[in-house]
Design an enzyme around this catalytic site. Structure first.
Site, PDB file in Angstrom:
ATOM      1  N   THR A  45      -4.011   2.123  -2.314  1.00  0.00           N
ATOM      2  CA  THR A  45      -3.434   0.801  -2.527  1.00  0.00           C
ATOM      3  C   THR A  45      -3.951   0.108  -3.783  1.00  0.00           C
ATOM      4  O   THR A  45      -5.013   0.447  -4.307  1.00  0.00           O
ATOM      5  CB  THR A  45      -3.738  -0.108  -1.314  1.00  0.00           C
ATOM      6  OG1 THR A  45      -3.060  -1.342  -1.439  1.00  0.00           O
ATOM      7  CG2 THR A  45      -5.227  -0.352  -1.177  1.00  0.00           C
ATOM      8  N   GLY A  78      -0.318  -3.917   4.611  1.00  0.00           N
ATOM      9  CA  GLY A  78      -1.319  -4.974   4.751  1.00  0.00           C
ATOM     10  C   GLY A  78      -1.832  -5.067   6.171  1.00  0.00           C
ATOM     11  O   GLY A  78      -2.215  -4.071   6.789  1.00  0.00           O
ATOM     12  N   THR A  81       0.898  -1.134   0.000  1.00  0.00           N
ATOM     13  CA  THR A  81       0.000   0.000   0.000  1.00  0.00           C
ATOM     14  C   THR A  81       0.937   1.183   0.000  1.00  0.00           C
ATOM     15  O   THR A  81       2.141   1.013   0.073  1.00  0.00           O
ATOM     16  CB  THR A  81      -0.879  -0.049   1.275  1.00  0.00           C
ATOM     17  OG1 THR A  81      -1.570  -1.298   1.302  1.00  0.00           O
ATOM     18  CG2 THR A  81      -1.902   1.061   1.329  1.00  0.00           C
TER      19      THR A  81
END
Length: 569
Positions: A396, A471, A378
């Site tokens: 992202t 994440g 991201t």
């Protein structure tokens, strides 16, 4: 003479690194400061993006104009996560104290079904939700940046995108980190796209990469506005590409997409007010849970990353992620008991089972019981403008380069956000996160996220804007950064660069950045019953933040784990 040579050498280092280090004393410990500016600042994953965002503000733009410029410059220079084919979240604070958030998360296509990733036996089909055309959610990035800029921006879109288009045309210079990282994906790019693409063929540091097709796409968007992406030529090319690959996104999906202004999650931690993203991001609620479970413990009296500190934070993380897996999803589809999940009574009860004497077991820690209720890639950027507005944006493609599908004619990668749904309750996704019914696949539903763009205030004044990629580790990285500043009085530079660890309930182990922790500390944790993974994770998160200092100047926290850079004036 030696003293003068050392001072000259130090000055040269500071000049060429475009950063400022001011050794100061805080409780007899040296404090390292990042770049300090007086009026405005952008901190992002690439120097080109931060520089263009800063330039737009120098031309009279505000944070929302700089948001559009920075996000699109990241799409050019940081294609593993910067994007046109993904989505994200914005949390903002205006100069009058007004706060809000914008959800431009991707959505499931209209023809999506709950069982679309299962075989005839009801088992998950490997990689179908994470690689290739079925992994793609309906993109929201262009809708999001246009909505934010239209509502609060000052400049014309053509002025904002002009330097970005020039950047795509002239190219940018690859760093060593980026060249090596892209090369790691060479074979999968070829396998998924079935031919060479712009990012195959091997790169070395110093190569210049031009993306002419992306420049053309951005030029059409600059001239025709947001509709170019959702109903114009770009939309037609995009949907034709996806359907040719066997995907299910149509022009109807693009036409139906709309970003949503949402009420952010706000809570207190000690003397600070923290505002973060609410569902469909789990970030704000989980961040609030973790910090509020930590708050009763005097961790400021414990040594940073000591055994006791790591125990308290780990146990709070464990309990929050257990709730995340069960309760959280798209609020337009499921009822989320956010008030209860953040209440002191509920969180106090959850921590009752914690003891310093031994580790809790995730097999014995479950979600709470409430009456009536049943991504490592991201990128984040933080901006403070000369007018006093502040934004935190996390965007992202989900995994690095998303679905790995590259739209040649448009010059960008497509996301694999469908993997953030629960393909099947109880089965982990790409990040090992377990999901339940609340996050099942449904048409036009937004998938659950961990993105945690966050604004911090004290005494009604801006203190910080911060966030990170990573994440499932996003939430815990932001939490530990806030603790570093608030409880350990670290500078922004030191706070984002301090070693980090992570626990997400299942699997039941503490991930620590390899080589950054005292062996005796890890051994003592193991003796208490904690499972430690200190071999695989070289880095956890890449936090970018801005701290407002006592004299109202701005200090950058640009994470040294990547090529992250701050610019300002």
């Amino acid at each position: 003479m030696i003293k003068n040579i050392c001072l000259t050498f130090l000055a040269l280092i500071l000049f060429f690194n475009c950063s400022e280090t001011k050794p100061q004393l805080d409780n007899n410990k040296p404090v390292n400061r990042g770049l300090i500016t007086k009026k405005a600042m952008v901190v992002s994953a690439r120097q080109e993006a931060s520089k263009i965002g800063s330039l737009i503000m120098q031309q009279g733009g505000n944070a929302f104009d700089a948001m559009m410029a920075t996000e699109m410059a990241l799409a050019v220079t940081f294609p593993s996560a910067g994007n046109l084919g993904g989505g994200g979240f914005l949390v903002f604070r205006l100069n009058d104290g007004t706060k809000g958030s914008l959800d431009y998360r991707e959505k499931a296509p209209i023809s999506a079904t709950t069982h679309m990733y299962l075989d005839t036996l009801g088992e998950v089909i490997p990689h179908k939700s994470s690689i290739g055309p079925f992994a793609v959610g309906v993109p929201g990035t262009i809708a999001g940046i246009f909505e934010a800029q239209k509502t609060y921006g000052l400049l014309e879109v053509s002025q904002i995108l002009k330097p970005v288009i020039e950047l795509a045309q002239k190219g940018y210079i690859m760093t060593k980190n980026q060249a090596e990282y892209i090369n790691n994906f060479d074979s999968i790019f070829l396998a998924v796209n079935k031919k060479p693409i712009l990012y195959t063929g091997g790169f070395i540091a110093g190569d210049t990469l031009k993306n002419i097709k992306l420049a053309e796409t951005l030029k059409r968007i600059s001239e025709n506005g947001v509709n170019e992406f959702y109903t114009g030529k770009t939309a037609e090319l995009l949907t034709a590409f996806i359907q040719d690959k066997g995907g299910i996104i149509t022009l109807e999906d693009l036409k139906a997409y709309k970003p949503i202004w949402r009420e952010p999650i706000s809570f207190s931690y000690k003397d600070y007010k923290i505002t973060s993203m609410g569902p469909p991001s789990s970030g704000g609620i989980c961040l609030g849970q973790i910090l509020k479970m930590v708050e009763p413990y005097p961790i400021e009296t414990y040594t940073h990353n000591s055994v006791k500190t790591m125990q308290v934070i780990t146990e709070a993380e464990r309990r929050s992620y257990a709730d995340r897996s069960f309760f959280l999803g798209d609020p337009d589809f499921v009822k989320i008991p956010d008030t209860t999940l953040l209440s002191e009574a509920y969180l106090s009860q959850k921590m009752n089972s914690f003891s310093f004497e031994k580790a809790s077991s995730s097999s014995e820690v479950s979600h709470g019981f409430i009456n009536g209720y049943e991504s490592p890639e991201t990128t984040h950027y933080s901006i403070v403008d000369p007018f006093g507005n502040a934004i935190a944006v996390t965007t992202t493609l989900n995994a690095s380069y998303g679905s790995k599908l590259f739209v040649d004619e448009l010059g960008f990668f497509l996301n694999n956000e469908m993997d953030d749904f629960s393909s099947k309750p109880g089965v982990p996704n790409f990040y090992g996160l377990i999901g339940a019914e609340a996050n099942k696949v449904e048409p036009q539903k937004r998938m659950l996220s961990s993105m945690t763009p966050t604004i911090v205030e004290k005494d009604n004044k801006l203190v910080m804007t911060v966030g990170t990629p990573g994440g499932s580790t996003i939430i815990t990285s932001v939490a530990q950064t806030l603790i570093n500043v608030i409880d350990y009085n670290m500078s922004m530079h030191d706070a984002v660069n301090a070693p980090r660890f992570h626990h997400q309930w299942l699997p039941d182990y503490i991930r620590v950045e390899s080589g950054k922790y005292n062996a005796s500390t890890l051994k003592e944790l193991q003796n208490l019953g904690y499972n430690i993974d200190d071999t695989y994770y070289k880095t956890i998160g890449r936090v970018d933040g801005i701290l407002v200092l006592e004299d109202s100047s701005l200090e950058a926290g640009a994470d040294s784990r990547g090529d992250d850079t701050a610019y300002g004036f």
